[in-house]
Write an enzyme that holds these catalytic residues in place. Structure first.
Site, short mmCIF file in Angstrom:
data_model
loop_
_atom_site.label_atom_id
_atom_site.label_comp_id
_atom_site.label_asym_id
_atom_site.label_seq_id
_atom_site.Cartn_x
_atom_site.Cartn_y
_atom_site.Cartn_z
N GLY A 18 0.85 -1.20 0.00
CA GLY A 18 0.00 0.00 0.00
C GLY A 18 0.87 1.23 0.00
O GLY A 18 2.08 1.17 0.25
N GLY A 19 0.26 2.37 -0.28
CA GLY A 19 0.99 3.63 -0.31
C GLY A 19 1.47 4.03 1.08
O GLY A 19 1.03 3.46 2.10
N SER A 20 2.36 5.00 1.09
CA SER A 20 2.85 5.52 2.37
C SER A 20 1.68 6.04 3.21
O SER A 20 0.76 6.66 2.67
CB SER A 20 3.85 6.65 2.08
OG SER A 20 4.42 7.10 3.28
N SER A 21 1.71 5.75 4.49
CA SER A 21 0.71 6.17 5.47
C SER A 21 -0.66 5.52 5.28
O SER A 21 -1.65 5.97 5.87
CB SER A 21 0.56 7.70 5.51
OG SER A 21 1.75 8.30 5.98
N GLY B 264 -1.23 2.62 6.36
CA GLY B 264 -1.45 1.87 7.60
C GLY B 264 -0.87 0.47 7.63
O GLY B 264 -1.23 -0.35 8.49
N LYS B 265 0.07 0.17 6.73
CA LYS B 265 0.63 -1.19 6.64
C LYS B 265 1.35 -1.63 7.91
O LYS B 265 1.12 -2.72 8.42
CB LYS B 265 1.62 -1.29 5.46
CG LYS B 265 1.03 -0.91 4.13
CD LYS B 265 2.08 -0.86 3.06
CE LYS B 265 3.19 0.13 3.31
NZ LYS B 265 2.79 1.55 3.33
N ASP C 260 10.80 -0.35 5.02
CA ASP C 260 11.29 0.55 6.08
C ASP C 260 12.49 -0.07 6.81
O ASP C 260 13.42 0.63 7.20
CB ASP C 260 10.20 0.86 7.10
CG ASP C 260 9.13 1.78 6.53
OD1 ASP C 260 9.35 2.35 5.44
OD2 ASP C 260 8.09 1.94 7.19
N1 LIG Z 1 -6.34 2.54 10.42
C1 LIG Z 1 -5.81 3.68 10.86
N2 LIG Z 1 -6.60 4.66 11.34
C2 LIG Z 1 -6.05 5.82 11.78
N3 LIG Z 1 -4.73 6.12 11.78
C3 LIG Z 1 -3.90 5.18 11.29
C4 LIG Z 1 -4.40 3.93 10.81
N4 LIG Z 1 -3.36 3.19 10.38
C5 LIG Z 1 -2.25 3.94 10.59
N5 LIG Z 1 -2.58 5.13 11.13
C6 LIG Z 1 -1.63 6.20 11.48
O1 LIG Z 1 -1.06 6.66 10.23
C7 LIG Z 1 0.35 6.83 10.35
C8 LIG Z 1 1.07 5.90 9.37
O2 LIG Z 1 0.79 4.56 9.74
P1 LIG Z 1 1.73 3.35 9.32
O3 LIG Z 1 3.14 3.61 9.72
O4 LIG Z 1 1.08 2.12 9.80
O5 LIG Z 1 1.61 3.46 7.72
P2 LIG Z 1 2.49 2.79 6.60
O6 LIG Z 1 1.56 2.43 5.48
O7 LIG Z 1 3.30 1.68 7.16
O8 LIG Z 1 3.42 3.99 6.16
P3 LIG Z 1 4.88 4.00 5.45
O9 LIG Z 1 4.78 3.18 4.20
O10 LIG Z 1 5.11 5.44 5.16
O11 LIG Z 1 5.86 3.45 6.44
C9 LIG Z 1 0.70 6.54 11.82
O12 LIG Z 1 0.74 7.76 12.51
C10 LIG Z 1 -0.46 5.68 12.30
O13 LIG Z 1 -0.70 5.83 13.68
#
Ligand SMILES: Nc1ncnc2c1ncn2[C@@H]1O[C@H](COP(=O)(O)OP(=O)(O)OP(=O)(O)O)[C@@H](O)[C@H]1O
Length: 183
Positions: free
Chosen positions: A6-9, A11-12, A33
């Site tokens: 999934g894209g950045s942020s 929630g992965k 990461d």
């Molecule tokens: N389902 C959700 N509802 C609300 N906030 C969320 C949810 N999932 C993640 N977040 C918040 O969004 C931010 C990014 O979450 P996370 O690190 O899980 O995303 P990611 O897809 O892994 O991002 P990246 O690829 O940039 O590392 C964090 O601050 C997290 O607390």
């Protein structure tokens, strides 16, 4: 192996951590990461081979790609040695990236999970976390899914990570799909 793309942020990582608690057995989680964290300057050095444009585009060098292949090869060994792995990925080239991973993990059963999030919501999360280049979340939200074939897709826009993880855990432990032997 479970691959979250999934894209950045989107929630992965949050799902991966919750999934470790929900799934039977013990699962290790790694991802792009983890790899970037190991690079010079944690990815924030000219020597790391990764750079970000002002609009959130990501550019990587041939040296980065070579090291990434070595990283996947190590994870392949880990998976073959019996470790359950949750891989947290951002497939910048969509289906092409999926094919690359499938060939890197040849012989390892893989469950493909699409992690989606409304681009505006992902951008708001990106803004409030403050540790990501602004623009990546919106730019990547849909394009990382282009031509990727999934076993299941999850939308995190209005669902907490724990609820997403539970849906996935139910799917994994159901009769419909079993990527690995679970306890
Ligand atoms: N389902 C959700 N509802 C609300 N906030 C969320 C949810 N999932 C993640 N977040 C918040 O969004 C931010 C990014 O979450 P996370 O690190 O899980 O995303 P990611 O897809 O892994 O991002 P990246 O690829 O940039 O590392 C964090 O601050 C997290 O607390």
């Amino acid at each position: 192996m479970i691959v979250l793309n999934g894209g950045s942020s989107s929630g992965k990582t949050s799902i991966a951590r919750a999934l470790q608690e929900s799934l039977p057995g013990t699962w290790l989680t790694f991802g792009v990461d983890t790899f970037i964290e190991a690079l010079p300057g944690r990815g924030d050095s000219l020597k790391s081979g990764i750079s970000y444009g002002p609009d959130g585009t990501v550019v990587v060098t041939e040296q980065y790609k070579r090291l990434e292949r070595a990283w996947y090869s190590a994870l392949h060994t880990l998976a073959h040695s019996g470790a359950n792995i949750i891989l947290d990925e951002v497939l910048l080239s969509g289906g092409e990236g999926q094919r690359r991973l499938q060939s890197a993990f040849d012989g390892v059963p893989m469950l493909w999970v699409g992690v989606r999030c409304d681009p505006e919501v992902a951008a708001a999360r990106e803004c409030s976390r403050g540790d990501r280049v602004p623009g990546m979340a919106r730019l990547q939200a849909s394009r990382v899914h282009d031509w990727v074939v999934y076993d299941i897709e999850i939308d995190t826009t209005a669902r907490y990570p724990e609820a997403c993880a539970q849906l996935l855990a139910d799917f994994v432990t159901s009769k419909r799909y079993s990527p690995v032997e679970t306890e």
